[in-house]
Design an enzyme around this catalytic site. Structure first.
Site, PDB file in Angstrom:
ATOM      1  N   THR B 428       0.876  -1.159   0.000  1.00 47.50           N
ATOM      2  CA  THR B 428       0.000   0.000   0.000  1.00 47.50           C
ATOM      3  C   THR B 428       0.919   1.216   0.000  1.00 47.50           C
ATOM      4  OG1 THR B 428      -1.880   1.054   1.078  1.00 47.50           O
ATOM      5  CG2 THR B 428      -0.302   0.011   2.531  1.00 47.50           C
ATOM      6  N   HIS B 429       0.690   2.121  -0.918  1.00 48.26           N
ATOM      7  CA  HIS B 429       1.679   3.116  -1.295  1.00 48.26           C
ATOM      8  C   HIS B 429       1.105   4.517  -1.248  1.00 48.26           C
ATOM      9  CE1 HIS B 429       5.267   4.412  -3.497  1.00 48.26           C
ATOM     10  NE2 HIS B 429       4.500   5.103  -4.292  1.00 48.26           N
TER      11      HIS B 429
END
Lengths: 123, 454
Positions: B428-429
């Site tokens: 998750t960025h």
């Protein structure tokens, strides 16, 4: 001869005045929605809690003050910026608290006589 | 029945409250003795985790205010009092516990408890009034208290312990956490360490934590031991210490001296033998949970879980035992450190260096870039078994919000996390936590472990 002082006020300003006139005393405050001409509050929980709270008043410490405060009508209370919510940080009615401490009972907690008695009698 | 109570719990902290609330819910009723001047909640609420985290947050916000200017905010220089806000929160927690006990029909006695015999507890209140009660079962959850170095003249007279400010666990992280937030709110702070910092923790990670602190203005006196504390006419404290490397003595003056040298249970009045796996003592109906018991991780969550499980076993509803392995821990130093499982040293000790593989990375939190903050000590390390799917033995993370990151990954750890699982997890960025699932450089390879690009 009652050992505590019973005070009734209406609205935030009257409440603050009552408190400032009693510096140095132990103050307990009960906040309720306004009562109509028949003496019935718009707040059903307040109607339910009041007899419970009044039933425990004999346990108030000697020399203390009990302030019964009607906060206002329903629209006033619903406004999240009203003085009671903003400054006194009340989250609901009824609220029963020991002024100047984090000790308080909110809403359904006020229905329980043993909790009310505990608030009045314990440090 | 033949006893006044089915269960008496001595101690109103994390373990004691959890146990008595659980038992009350399961239809027992018993008193909960507590004899301190604090409100309910024990060490955790009054002088431990809660005020510690709040003060750590106060210090972090100081840093955030400085960073904010780099992000374009116009922030005036100002300082506001934190102590009152923290104390008010603690008092509201004290009250919250009190209401809960009353609500669950647990009888609360603000009295100091001690053992008379296997089924009898004596309680004394602040005025000296005594009472006795008999109980079928007794649980001791009276916790620990900070130790003073008794061989140092002036130590107890002029020094304070965390109990006066706040306190947590004894694994030497208290000293670092307190030094961290005291320096963070602007106080000139020195930490004196006799041997190593964070004993029992992974030493590479401990080094990163302390190097970060030193780079941010906290002084360390390594391999030094205090000899004397003297109060000067000015009111300042003069501390004399010895450098163990050179055996030379040094002196300096301070406003306050804070001892964080470990904790011990006050068991003088309790004749408890060593506690067995199911919290039993040598006496069949007496149990001990939390910090008062030997050899357990001295943490609030373990005391709470142990308290609840014990309560269920005493009532006969369950046979589940507390699992003390794989407990995630966070050290709330200025650069936070979270870990679960084994240190690299311990993994090597148990399996041999050839049987383990260590994946690691130095990363830079995105937020640090604009704030021009140094990320040199932001680091992740996952210690795995070498063979097969490479089961994770230990997971280590330094960086912002380490506690939040570690708690999430500790769930995977609980489920048998492997390096394969990490690699198969989509990131998750942009986050710091994603760096854990990006790990691909091993220590063994000797390659540069600095993360570059996305």
């Amino acid at each position: 001869m009652t050992k505590y002082e019973d005070v009734a006020v209406h609205g935030y300003e009257e409440f603050c005045k009552a408190v400032s006139e009693r510096k140095g005393k132990e103050i307990f405050a009960y906040f309720s929605g306004d009562k109509d001409d028949q003496g019935k509050s718009w707040c059903p929980d307040c109607v339910k809690a009041e007899p419970v709270v009044r039933g425990e008043l004999s346990y108030l410490p000697e020399g203390s003050v009990f302030i019964y405060c009607q906060v206002g009508d329903r629209p006033y209370w619903k406004d999240p910026n009203n003085d009671f919510k903003k400054t006194l940080k009340l989250t609901g009615v009824p609220t029963l608290l020991r002024y100047g401490t984090p000790q308080k009972l909110v809403e359904e907690e006020c229905f329980k006589a043993d909790l009310v008695r505990m608030l009045f009698t314990e440090d | 029945g033949e006893y006044d109570y089915d269960l008496v719990v001595v101690g109103g902290g994390s373990g004691g409250l959890a146990c008595s609330k659980e038992v009350a819910v399961l239809d027992f009723v018993e008193p909960s003795l507590k004899g301190t001047k604090w409100g309910l909640g024990g060490t955790c609420v009054n002088v431990g985790c809660v005020p510690k985290k709040l003060m750590h947050q106060a210090a972090l916000l100081g840093t955030a205010l400085r960073d904010a200017r780099k992000y374009g905010w116009q922030i005036p220089e100002s300082q506001t009092a934190m102590a009152e806000a923290v104390q008010n929160h603690m008092k509201s927690l004290n009250w919250g516990h009190r209401v809960q006990l009353q609500d669950k029909k647990v009888k609360y006695l603000n009295m100091k408890g001690s053992l008379v015999d296997e089924h009898t507890v004596r309680a004394v209140d602040a005025k000296g009034k005594e009472m006795k009660m008999s109980a079928r079962n007794i649980v001791f959850a009276a916790g620990g208290r900070p130790k003073y170095p008794t061989h140092v003249p002036g130590a107890e007279e002029f020094g304070i312990t965390m109990s006066f400010i706040l306190w947590t666990r004894p694994n030497m992280n208290v000293a670092l956490e307190c030094a961290g937030f005291l320096a963070g709110i602007g106080l000139d702070t020195t930490v004196m360490v006799r041997r190593i910092a964070l004993r029992g923790f992974d030493q590479q990670m401990s080094g990163l934590v302390t190097v970060y602190m030193e780079a941010h203005g906290i002084k360390f006196s390594w391999k030094c031991t205090p000899k004397r504390v003297k109060k000067l006419p000015s009111g300042l404290l003069q501390v004399t210490w010895m450098d163990l490397n050179t055996t030379e003595e040094h002196q300096d003056t301070f406003n306050s001296v804070l001892w964080a040298v470990g904790r011990a249970p006050e068991t003088k009045t309790l004749n408890l033998e060593k506690v067995a796996a199911d919290e039993a003592t040598s006496v069949p109906n007496i149990f001990a949970i939390g910090d008062i018991a030997e050899g357990r991780p001295e943490l609030t969550p373990t005391a709470i879980k142990a308290g609840r499980l014990l309560a269920r076993r005493l009532v006969g509803r369950s046979t589940e035992l507390m699992n003390y392995e794989n407990v995630a821990t966070t050290v709330f130093t200025p650069l936070e450190y979270g870990c679960v499982g084994l240190s690299e040293e311990e993994a090597e000790r148990r399996h041999g260096k050839d049987q383990i593989e260590v994946y690691h990375a130095f990363y830079k939190p995105l937020e640090f870039t604009v704030a021009e903050r140094d990320a040199t000590q932001c680091y992740i390390k996952v210690v795995c078994l070498q063979e097969g799917e490479q089961r994770v033995l230990g997971l280590h993370f330094t960086g912002p919000n380490a506690g939040e990151v570690t708690q999430g990954f500790s769930l995977g750890f609980q489920c048998g996390l492997t390096y394969e699982h990490l690699r198969n997890t989509v990131r998750t960025h942009p986050t710091c936590a994603e760096e854990l699932v990006k790990l691909n450089i091993t220590k063994r390879s000797g390659l540069d472990a600095t993360v570059t690009g996305c």
